[in-house]
Design a protein around this motif. Structure first.
Motif, PDB file in Angstrom:
ATOM      1  N   TYR A 181      49.141  45.911  39.338  1.00  0.00           N
ATOM      2  CA  TYR A 181      48.362  45.188  38.320  1.00  0.00           C
ATOM      3  C   TYR A 181      48.353  43.695  38.631  1.00  0.00           C
ATOM      4  O   TYR A 181      47.297  43.056  38.616  1.00  0.00           O
ATOM      5  N   HIS A 182      49.524  43.138  38.963  1.00  0.00           N
ATOM      6  CA  HIS A 182      49.601  41.723  39.319  1.00  0.00           C
ATOM      7  C   HIS A 182      48.784  41.429  40.571  1.00  0.00           C
ATOM      8  O   HIS A 182      48.145  40.379  40.670  1.00  0.00           O
ATOM      9  N   GLN A 183      48.776  42.370  41.515  1.00  0.00           N
ATOM     10  CA  GLN A 183      48.003  42.181  42.741  1.00  0.00           C
ATOM     11  C   GLN A 183      46.503  42.156  42.425  1.00  0.00           C
ATOM     12  O   GLN A 183      45.759  41.348  42.994  1.00  0.00           O
ATOM     13  N   LEU A 184      46.041  43.006  41.521  1.00  0.00           N
ATOM     14  CA  LEU A 184      44.636  42.985  41.104  1.00  0.00           C
ATOM     15  C   LEU A 184      44.262  41.628  40.495  1.00  0.00           C
ATOM     16  O   LEU A 184      43.158  41.127  40.708  1.00  0.00           O
ATOM     17  N   ILE A 185      45.192  41.041  39.749  1.00  0.00           N
ATOM     18  CA  ILE A 185      44.955  39.715  39.151  1.00  0.00           C
ATOM     19  C   ILE A 185      44.924  38.653  40.239  1.00  0.00           C
ATOM     20  O   ILE A 185      44.006  37.823  40.290  1.00  0.00           O
ATOM     21  N   GLU A 186      45.916  38.687  41.133  1.00  0.00           N
ATOM     22  CA  GLU A 186      45.989  37.691  42.216  1.00  0.00           C
ATOM     23  C   GLU A 186      44.769  37.741  43.122  1.00  0.00           C
ATOM     24  O   GLU A 186      44.291  36.712  43.598  1.00  0.00           O
ATOM     25  N   LEU A 187      44.231  38.936  43.355  1.00  0.00           N
ATOM     26  CA  LEU A 187      43.062  39.085  44.224  1.00  0.00           C
ATOM     27  C   LEU A 187      41.750  38.758  43.500  1.00  0.00           C
ATOM     28  O   LEU A 187      40.688  38.756  44.113  1.00  0.00           O
ATOM     29  N   GLY A 188      41.830  38.507  42.201  1.00  0.00           N
ATOM     30  CA  GLY A 188      40.650  38.122  41.439  1.00  0.00           C
ATOM     31  C   GLY A 188      39.836  39.286  40.897  1.00  0.00           C
ATOM     32  O   GLY A 188      38.747  39.084  40.350  1.00  0.00           O
ATOM     33  N   PHE A 189      40.335  40.521  41.042  1.00  0.00           N
ATOM     34  CA  PHE A 189      39.617  41.673  40.494  1.00  0.00           C
ATOM     35  C   PHE A 189      39.675  41.695  38.974  1.00  0.00           C
ATOM     36  O   PHE A 189      38.768  42.206  38.330  1.00  0.00           O
ATOM     37  N   LEU A 190      40.765  41.172  38.418  1.00  0.00           N
ATOM     38  CA  LEU A 190      40.908  41.063  36.973  1.00  0.00           C
ATOM     39  C   LEU A 190      41.104  39.601  36.615  1.00  0.00           C
ATOM     40  O   LEU A 190      41.895  38.905  37.242  1.00  0.00           O
ATOM     41  N   THR A 191      40.380  39.145  35.606  1.00  0.00           N
ATOM     42  CA  THR A 191      40.521  37.773  35.130  1.00  0.00           C
ATOM     43  C   THR A 191      40.729  37.804  33.622  1.00  0.00           C
ATOM     44  O   THR A 191      40.586  38.863  32.985  1.00  0.00           O
ATOM     45  N   GLU A 192      41.018  36.655  33.047  1.00  0.00           N
ATOM     46  CA  GLU A 192      41.185  36.585  31.594  1.00  0.00           C
ATOM     47  C   GLU A 192      39.920  37.017  30.875  1.00  0.00           C
ATOM     48  O   GLU A 192      39.977  37.552  29.776  1.00  0.00           O
ATOM     49  N   ALA A 193      38.765  36.784  31.509  1.00  0.00           N
ATOM     50  CA  ALA A 193      37.492  37.154  30.894  1.00  0.00           C
ATOM     51  C   ALA A 193      37.346  38.666  30.730  1.00  0.00           C
ATOM     52  O   ALA A 193      36.574  39.130  29.900  1.00  0.00           O
TER      53      ALA A 193
END
Length: 195
Positions: free
Chosen positions: A14-26
């Motif tokens: 999950y953190h990797q998805l965030i770091e790679l930009g696949f998931l954002t706060e939006a």
């Protein structure tokens, strides 16, 4: 025949998805038991209640605890929910390396209007399983606070809380870890929340 199963994510994935930009706060996503869950949009009464609650807690507790609003906590059940309010031990800087773990948390609060069923079932079970001792639900439609404490696991391996107390909007409630400090509930329920 192979059964179709959903892909479950670990916290690291999950953190990797965030770091790679696949998931954002939006995206308004939180990780619950390995699944990516779309969070419900917050209405105006919810936002106002959250703002008032955080301001009151900051005023009452000052630097005695960390008050986090809609920020992640990390749970051992492959979950990283974003509760409306968390009171954690220590100082803000203590959470530079990681989000608060259950042992860091004094209280989790969810503010509920459209999400009341979810908060009273899924979130209650999630926090109970993580052994978070105090879980409060600010029930906006009913204008009451539900105070859950003493997490346990029943004979069917379901997680919940042994104790549930109800506090009405005209009452005050002691803040866990600071029993001599009372939170006045009257301000938490904006008049439009009951409409």
């Amino acid at each position: 025949m192979n059964a179709v199963t959903p892909k479950r994510f670990t916290i690291a994935e999950y953190h990797q998805l965030i770091e790679l930009g696949f998931l954002t706060e939006a995206n308004h996503i939180e990780l619950i038991r390995g699944e990516l869950i779309q969070m419900t949009a917050k209405g105006t009464p919810h936002i106002v209640c959250s703002s008032i609650l955080c301001r009151q807690l900051n005023r009452l507790l000052g630097d005695q605890a960390v008050i986090r609003g809609q920020d992640p906590i990390t749970l051992p059940n492959q979950s990283e929910p974003e509760p409306d309010v968390v009171i954690a031990r220590g100082r803000d800087e203590d959470y530079l390396a990681h989000h608060p773990y259950p042992e860091d948390i004094l209280l989790v609060i969810e503010i509920s209007d459209k999400t009341i069923d979810y908060d009273q079932t899924i979130k209650l079970s999630l926090y109970g399983e993580a052994r978070i001792y105090y879980y409060w639900i600010v029930n906006l439609p009913a204008r009451k606070l539900e105070r859950h404490s003493q997490p346990y696991q029943n004979a069917q391996n379901k997680f919940s809380y042994l104790s549930k107390e109800i506090f009405l909007s005209n009452q005050s409630v002691a803040i866990p870890g600071f029993e001599d400090i009372l939170l006045d509930l009257n301000r938490l329920f904006p008049e439009s929340a009951s409409e």
